[in-house]
Design a protein around this motif. Structure first.
Motif, PDB file in Angstrom:
ATOM      1  N   CYS A 170       0.829  -1.213   0.000  1.00 53.25           N
ATOM      2  CA  CYS A 170       0.000   0.000   0.000  1.00 53.25           C
ATOM      3  C   CYS A 170       0.860   1.258   0.000  1.00 53.25           C
ATOM      4  CB  CYS A 170      -0.922  -0.004   1.221  1.00 53.25           C
ATOM      5  SG  CYS A 170      -2.067  -1.391   1.291  1.00 53.25           S
ATOM      6  N   TYR A 171       1.957   1.208   0.734  1.00 55.66           N
ATOM      7  CA  TYR A 171       2.894   2.332   0.863  1.00 55.66           C
ATOM      8  C   TYR A 171       3.478   2.728  -0.500  1.00 55.66           C
ATOM      9  CZ  TYR A 171       7.509   4.225   2.420  1.00 55.66           C
ATOM     10  OH  TYR A 171       8.643   4.963   2.620  1.00 55.66           O
ATOM     11  N   THR A 172       3.889   1.738  -1.274  1.00 56.36           N
ATOM     12  CA  THR A 172       4.434   2.034  -2.607  1.00 56.36           C
ATOM     13  C   THR A 172       3.327   2.437  -3.578  1.00 56.36           C
ATOM     14  OG1 THR A 172       4.340  -0.340  -3.135  1.00 56.36           O
ATOM     15  CG2 THR A 172       6.444   0.529  -2.366  1.00 56.36           C
TER      16      THR A 172
ATOM     17  N   PHE B  75       0.702   8.234   2.734  1.00 55.25           N
ATOM     18  CA  PHE B  75       2.137   7.954   2.755  1.00 55.25           C
ATOM     19  C   PHE B  75       2.666   7.948   4.182  1.00 55.25           C
ATOM     20  CE2 PHE B  75       6.469   9.658   2.963  1.00 55.25           C
ATOM     21  CZ  PHE B  75       7.152   8.664   2.294  1.00 55.25           C
ATOM     22  N   LEU B  76       2.356   8.991   4.943  1.00 65.29           N
ATOM     23  CA  LEU B  76       2.820   9.060   6.336  1.00 65.29           C
ATOM     24  C   LEU B  76       2.209   7.948   7.173  1.00 65.29           C
ATOM     25  CD1 LEU B  76       2.728  12.904   7.105  1.00 65.29           C
ATOM     26  CD2 LEU B  76       4.729  11.469   6.748  1.00 65.29           C
ATOM     27  N   GLY B  77       0.925   7.651   6.934  1.00 70.11           N
ATOM     28  CA  GLY B  77       0.254   6.603   7.707  1.00 70.11           C
ATOM     29  C   GLY B  77       0.929   5.255   7.564  1.00 70.11           C
ATOM     30  N   PHE B  78       1.193   4.848   6.322  1.00 71.40           N
ATOM     31  CA  PHE B  78       1.834   3.552   6.097  1.00 71.40           C
ATOM     32  C   PHE B  78       3.308   3.579   6.497  1.00 71.40           C
ATOM     33  CE2 PHE B  78      -1.742   3.022   3.018  1.00 71.40           C
ATOM     34  CZ  PHE B  78      -2.311   1.915   3.628  1.00 71.40           C
ATOM     35  N   ALA B  79       3.972   4.744   6.339  1.00 70.39           N
ATOM     36  CA  ALA B  79       5.385   4.844   6.733  1.00 70.39           C
ATOM     37  C   ALA B  79       5.546   4.653   8.236  1.00 70.39           C
ATOM     38  CB  ALA B  79       5.951   6.194   6.304  1.00 70.39           C
TER      39      ALA B  79
ATOM     40  N   THR C  40      15.393   5.877  -2.003  1.00 69.82           N
ATOM     41  CA  THR C  40      15.910   4.671  -1.344  1.00 69.82           C
ATOM     42  C   THR C  40      14.851   4.022  -0.468  1.00 69.82           C
ATOM     43  OG1 THR C  40      18.150   5.587  -1.337  1.00 69.82           O
ATOM     44  CG2 THR C  40      17.723   3.751   0.152  1.00 69.82           C
ATOM     45  N   TYR C  41      14.150   4.840   0.368  1.00 69.13           N
ATOM     46  CA  TYR C  41      13.208   4.194   1.285  1.00 69.13           C
ATOM     47  C   TYR C  41      11.786   4.090   0.736  1.00 69.13           C
ATOM     48  CZ  TYR C  41      11.504   8.746   3.077  1.00 69.13           C
ATOM     49  OH  TYR C  41      10.956   9.998   3.202  1.00 69.13           O
ATOM     50  N   THR C  42      11.499   4.736  -0.414  1.00 64.31           N
ATOM     51  CA  THR C  42      10.185   4.522  -1.029  1.00 64.31           C
ATOM     52  C   THR C  42      10.218   3.444  -2.110  1.00 64.31           C
ATOM     53  OG1 THR C  42      10.593   6.338  -2.586  1.00 64.31           O
ATOM     54  CG2 THR C  42       9.330   6.848  -0.587  1.00 64.31           C
TER      55      THR C  42
END
Length: 316
Positions: free
Chosen positions: A78-80, A110-114, A283-285
């Protein structure tokens, strides 16, 4: 001053969309980037879907460790999905705009899943601590009811942080320019476009970032401190190696995930550097979600055997 504030407030409605500059300066290289990121995105999707499917189908993997791994894979899928499809479209588009509401929605999810991923990694550290340091009490400490509550708490905390952060940013007045120097609506580049003093908002967001990153990271460090002490007491070298191997995958992901996220978010937004932060954010996404299924499948014999078993069923 009051009249200027009133004018600014009146002009807020003039910003109805943002322009995502992203990789627009790369010219023809954008087509190459599109092909690369599309391939990586498909690998991320197939890797995470494979892990979730294998964990669901193989009864031997129905234990808390793989339950949380499955939740992490779903969360990262979901994040990606929040970031990469829009980025791929923008790489092929001439006009790279995003509406105000869509930008706020992207930031929220984005912030929620991160943050959810950060919390899940902390819970996975606790799971390894309970399994290695308290093996006899492990079924009680990590019962399915507790696992469900922990997973729900991770998501609840993640989206609570996200809601507060999104409101702090998008309730600010935006009266132009509306060019976001990033490839998605992240907090730091967006809040810099506000046409009012945002120091208080930035401070609260910074404190939230410190809590979201440092609390689970500190918890992981403490858990692994106890784990190392327990492993060193194991008499056989084979037993020590087996115990360490169950933690190696988790530690690898933790170091990369927290390292990149800390570089970007554990500092005030005024220190935002577009070129460097875009590289770290990629890198982190992209690469961290790509790395997770690879690390957990390549370094984990149980997952490898389960994949072979599932593939064997498919052939039959």
């Amino acid at each position: 001053v009051n009249s200027r504030n009133q004018v600014n407030q009146a002009n807020v409605s003039s910003v109805t969309e943002f322009l995502l500059l992203g990789f627009s300066s790369l010219g023809e290289n954008q087509l190459i980037l599109f092909a690369v990121f599309l391939c990586l995105y498909l690998i991320i999707l197939s890797g995470n879907i494979t892990i979730v499917t294998v964990i669901h189908l193989d009864c031997n993997l129905h234990i808390p460790m793989y339950f949380f791994l499955g939740i992490l894979s779903i969360s990262e899928t979901c994040y990606t999905f929040v970031v990469l499809p829009k980025m791929l479209i923008n790489l092929l588009s001439v006009l790279r705009t995003i509406s105000f509401i869509s930008c706020a929605t992207q930031t929220f999810f984005f912030l929620g899943f991160a943050v959810t991923n950060c919390m899940l990694l902390g819970v996975m550290g606790y799971d390894r601590y309970a399994a290695i340091c308290h093996p006899l009490r492990y079924p009680i400490l990590m019962s399915w009811q507790i696992c469900g509550q922990l997973a729900a708490s991770c998501a609840g905390i993640g989206f609570l942080f996200s809601l507060v952060g999104t409101l702090l940013v998008f309730r600010l007045p935006f009266c132009g320019p509306s060019k976001v120097n990033h490839y998605f609506c992240d907090i730091s580049p967006v809040i810099r476009l506000a046409c009012t003093d945002s120091n208080i908002n930035e401070l609260i967001i910074f404190i939230g970032g410190v809590l979201a990153l440092m609390v689970p990271m500190t918890f992981i460090c403490i858990s692994y401190g106890f784990i190392v002490c327990t492993i060193l007491k194991i008499p056989s070298a084979e037993g020590k190696l087996k115990a360490f191997s169950t933690c190696a995958s988790h530690l690898t992901v933790v170091i990369i995930h927290y390292g990149c996220a800390s570089f970007v978010y554990l500092r005030p937004s005024s220190k935002f550097s577009s070129s460097k932060d875009r590289l770290v954010t990629v890198t982190y996404t992209v690469f961290t979600p790509l790395l997770n299924p690879m690390v957990y499948s390549l370094r984990n014999k149980d997952v490898q055997m389960a994949i072979q078993k599932v593939l064997g069923r498919g052939k039959c």
